[in-house]
Design a protein around this motif. Structure first.
Motif, PDB file in Angstrom:
ATOM      1  N   THR A  29       0.834  -1.208   0.000  1.00  0.00           N
ATOM      2  CA  THR A  29       0.000   0.000   0.000  1.00  0.00           C
ATOM      3  C   THR A  29       0.868   1.258   0.000  1.00  0.00           C
ATOM      4  O   THR A  29       0.595   2.207  -0.746  1.00  0.00           O
ATOM      5  CB  THR A  29      -0.940   0.003   1.224  1.00  0.00           C
ATOM      6  N   ALA A  30       1.925   1.263   0.799  1.00  0.00           N
ATOM      7  CA  ALA A  30       2.810   2.429   0.855  1.00  0.00           C
ATOM      8  C   ALA A  30       3.492   2.647  -0.488  1.00  0.00           C
ATOM      9  O   ALA A  30       3.617   3.788  -0.950  1.00  0.00           O
ATOM     10  CB  ALA A  30       3.852   2.248   1.953  1.00  0.00           C
ATOM     11  N   ALA A  31       3.922   1.588  -1.133  1.00  0.00           N
ATOM     12  CA  ALA A  31       4.580   1.716  -2.441  1.00  0.00           C
ATOM     13  C   ALA A  31       3.585   2.214  -3.484  1.00  0.00           C
ATOM     14  O   ALA A  31       3.914   3.057  -4.317  1.00  0.00           O
ATOM     15  CB  ALA A  31       5.172   0.377  -2.865  1.00  0.00           C
ATOM     16  N   ARG A  32       2.363   1.713  -3.436  1.00  0.00           N
ATOM     17  CA  ARG A  32       1.329   2.165  -4.380  1.00  0.00           C
ATOM     18  C   ARG A  32       1.031   3.647  -4.153  1.00  0.00           C
ATOM     19  O   ARG A  32       0.905   4.417  -5.109  1.00  0.00           O
ATOM     20  CB  ARG A  32       0.054   1.341  -4.215  1.00  0.00           C
ATOM     21  N   ASP A  33       0.942   4.062  -2.892  1.00  0.00           N
ATOM     22  CA  ASP A  33       0.690   5.473  -2.574  1.00  0.00           C
ATOM     23  C   ASP A  33       1.846   6.371  -3.025  1.00  0.00           C
ATOM     24  O   ASP A  33       1.642   7.545  -3.318  1.00  0.00           O
ATOM     25  CB  ASP A  33       0.456   5.651  -1.069  1.00  0.00           C
ATOM     26  N   ALA A  34       3.054   5.816  -3.082  1.00  0.00           N
ATOM     27  CA  ALA A  34       4.224   6.579  -3.518  1.00  0.00           C
ATOM     28  C   ALA A  34       4.385   6.531  -5.042  1.00  0.00           C
ATOM     29  O   ALA A  34       5.414   6.951  -5.566  1.00  0.00           O
ATOM     30  CB  ALA A  34       5.481   6.029  -2.848  1.00  0.00           C
ATOM     31  N   ASP A  35       3.375   6.018  -5.732  1.00  0.00           N
ATOM     32  CA  ASP A  35       3.397   5.894  -7.201  1.00  0.00           C
ATOM     33  C   ASP A  35       4.595   5.078  -7.693  1.00  0.00           C
ATOM     34  O   ASP A  35       5.240   5.428  -8.684  1.00  0.00           O
ATOM     35  CB  ASP A  35       3.385   7.270  -7.870  1.00  0.00           C
ATOM     36  N   ALA A  36       4.872   3.987  -7.006  1.00  0.00           N
ATOM     37  CA  ALA A  36       5.970   3.103  -7.413  1.00  0.00           C
ATOM     38  C   ALA A  36       5.605   2.392  -8.714  1.00  0.00           C
ATOM     39  O   ALA A  36       4.433   2.125  -8.973  1.00  0.00           O
ATOM     40  CB  ALA A  36       6.237   2.081  -6.316  1.00  0.00           C
ATOM     41  N   PRO A  37       6.597   2.069  -9.529  1.00  0.00           N
ATOM     42  CA  PRO A  37       6.334   1.331 -10.764  1.00  0.00           C
ATOM     43  C   PRO A  37       5.748  -0.050 -10.479  1.00  0.00           C
ATOM     44  O   PRO A  37       5.933  -0.606  -9.389  1.00  0.00           O
ATOM     45  CB  PRO A  37       7.711   1.196 -11.418  1.00  0.00           C
ATOM     46  N   GLU A  38       5.088  -0.605 -11.458  1.00  0.00           N
ATOM     47  CA  GLU A  38       4.451  -1.921 -11.307  1.00  0.00           C
ATOM     48  C   GLU A  38       5.467  -2.999 -10.947  1.00  0.00           C
ATOM     49  O   GLU A  38       5.149  -3.921 -10.203  1.00  0.00           O
ATOM     50  CB  GLU A  38       3.713  -2.297 -12.590  1.00  0.00           C
ATOM     51  N   GLU A  39       6.692  -2.894 -11.440  1.00  0.00           N
ATOM     52  CA  GLU A  39       7.711  -3.895 -11.139  1.00  0.00           C
ATOM     53  C   GLU A  39       8.026  -3.924  -9.639  1.00  0.00           C
ATOM     54  O   GLU A  39       8.257  -4.976  -9.064  1.00  0.00           O
ATOM     55  CB  GLU A  39       9.011  -3.616 -11.921  1.00  0.00           C
ATOM     56  N   VAL A  40       8.050  -2.753  -9.021  1.00  0.00           N
ATOM     57  CA  VAL A  40       8.307  -2.665  -7.579  1.00  0.00           C
ATOM     58  C   VAL A  40       7.139  -3.283  -6.815  1.00  0.00           C
ATOM     59  O   VAL A  40       7.332  -4.058  -5.874  1.00  0.00           O
ATOM     60  CB  VAL A  40       8.544  -1.207  -7.146  1.00  0.00           C
ATOM     61  N   LEU A  41       5.916  -2.959  -7.233  1.00  0.00           N
ATOM     62  CA  LEU A  41       4.739  -3.535  -6.577  1.00  0.00           C
ATOM     63  C   LEU A  41       4.729  -5.056  -6.726  1.00  0.00           C
ATOM     64  O   LEU A  41       4.422  -5.778  -5.778  1.00  0.00           O
ATOM     65  CB  LEU A  41       3.458  -2.933  -7.158  1.00  0.00           C
ATOM     66  N   ARG A  42       5.101  -5.536  -7.893  1.00  0.00           N
ATOM     67  CA  ARG A  42       5.141  -6.983  -8.132  1.00  0.00           C
ATOM     68  C   ARG A  42       6.179  -7.641  -7.221  1.00  0.00           C
ATOM     69  O   ARG A  42       5.930  -8.705  -6.661  1.00  0.00           O
ATOM     70  CB  ARG A  42       5.482  -7.253  -9.596  1.00  0.00           C
ATOM     71  N   ALA A  43       7.330  -7.002  -7.050  1.00  0.00           N
ATOM     72  CA  ALA A  43       8.369  -7.550  -6.171  1.00  0.00           C
ATOM     73  C   ALA A  43       7.884  -7.607  -4.722  1.00  0.00           C
ATOM     74  O   ALA A  43       8.116  -8.593  -4.018  1.00  0.00           O
ATOM     75  CB  ALA A  43       9.639  -6.710  -6.277  1.00  0.00           C
TER      76      ALA A  43
END
Length: 107
Positions: A29-43
């Motif tokens: 959730t924190a990574a998504r809120d920080a607009d992280a790339p999809e690759e980061v969310l997948r990791a």
């Protein structure tokens, strides 16, 4: 089509504002809120559903492409395989080029 790669520093940058200990869902959730790339969310989604004590623990558990992060154990294992070593083979049993001194003394 080449697949984008992520690294451990990319993942850690995406969860910069997280207060630990934190669970996997909180990290995603924190990574998504920080607009992280999809690759980061997948990791992050690929991590075990545990509570992580700190950023270093996240760095140990997050799975990234070994070619993108050369400091991982998997990347070292792949590089060793390319050099002719087999997994689990002790260093003293591997084929290594002989040094000039070993050549001279016949060892």
């Amino acid at each position: 089509m080449t697949r984008a790669r992520t690294t451990v520093p990319d993942v850690l940058a995406a969860i910069r504002g997280v207060h630990f200990p934190a669970g996997k869902d909180r990290l995603v959730t924190a990574a998504r809120d920080a607009d992280a790339p999809e690759e980061v969310l997948r990791a992050l989604r690929g991590m075990p559903p545990e509570r992580y004590a700190d950023r270093e623990e996240v760095a140990r558990w997050v799975r990234v492409d070994p070619a993108a992060d050369p400091d991982t154990a998997t990347a070292r294992r792949i590089a060793r395989a390319r050099e002719g070593g087999r997994p689990g083979l002790s260093l003293h049993l591997r084929e290594e080029p002989r040094t000039p001194i070993q050549e001279e003394f016949g060892r």
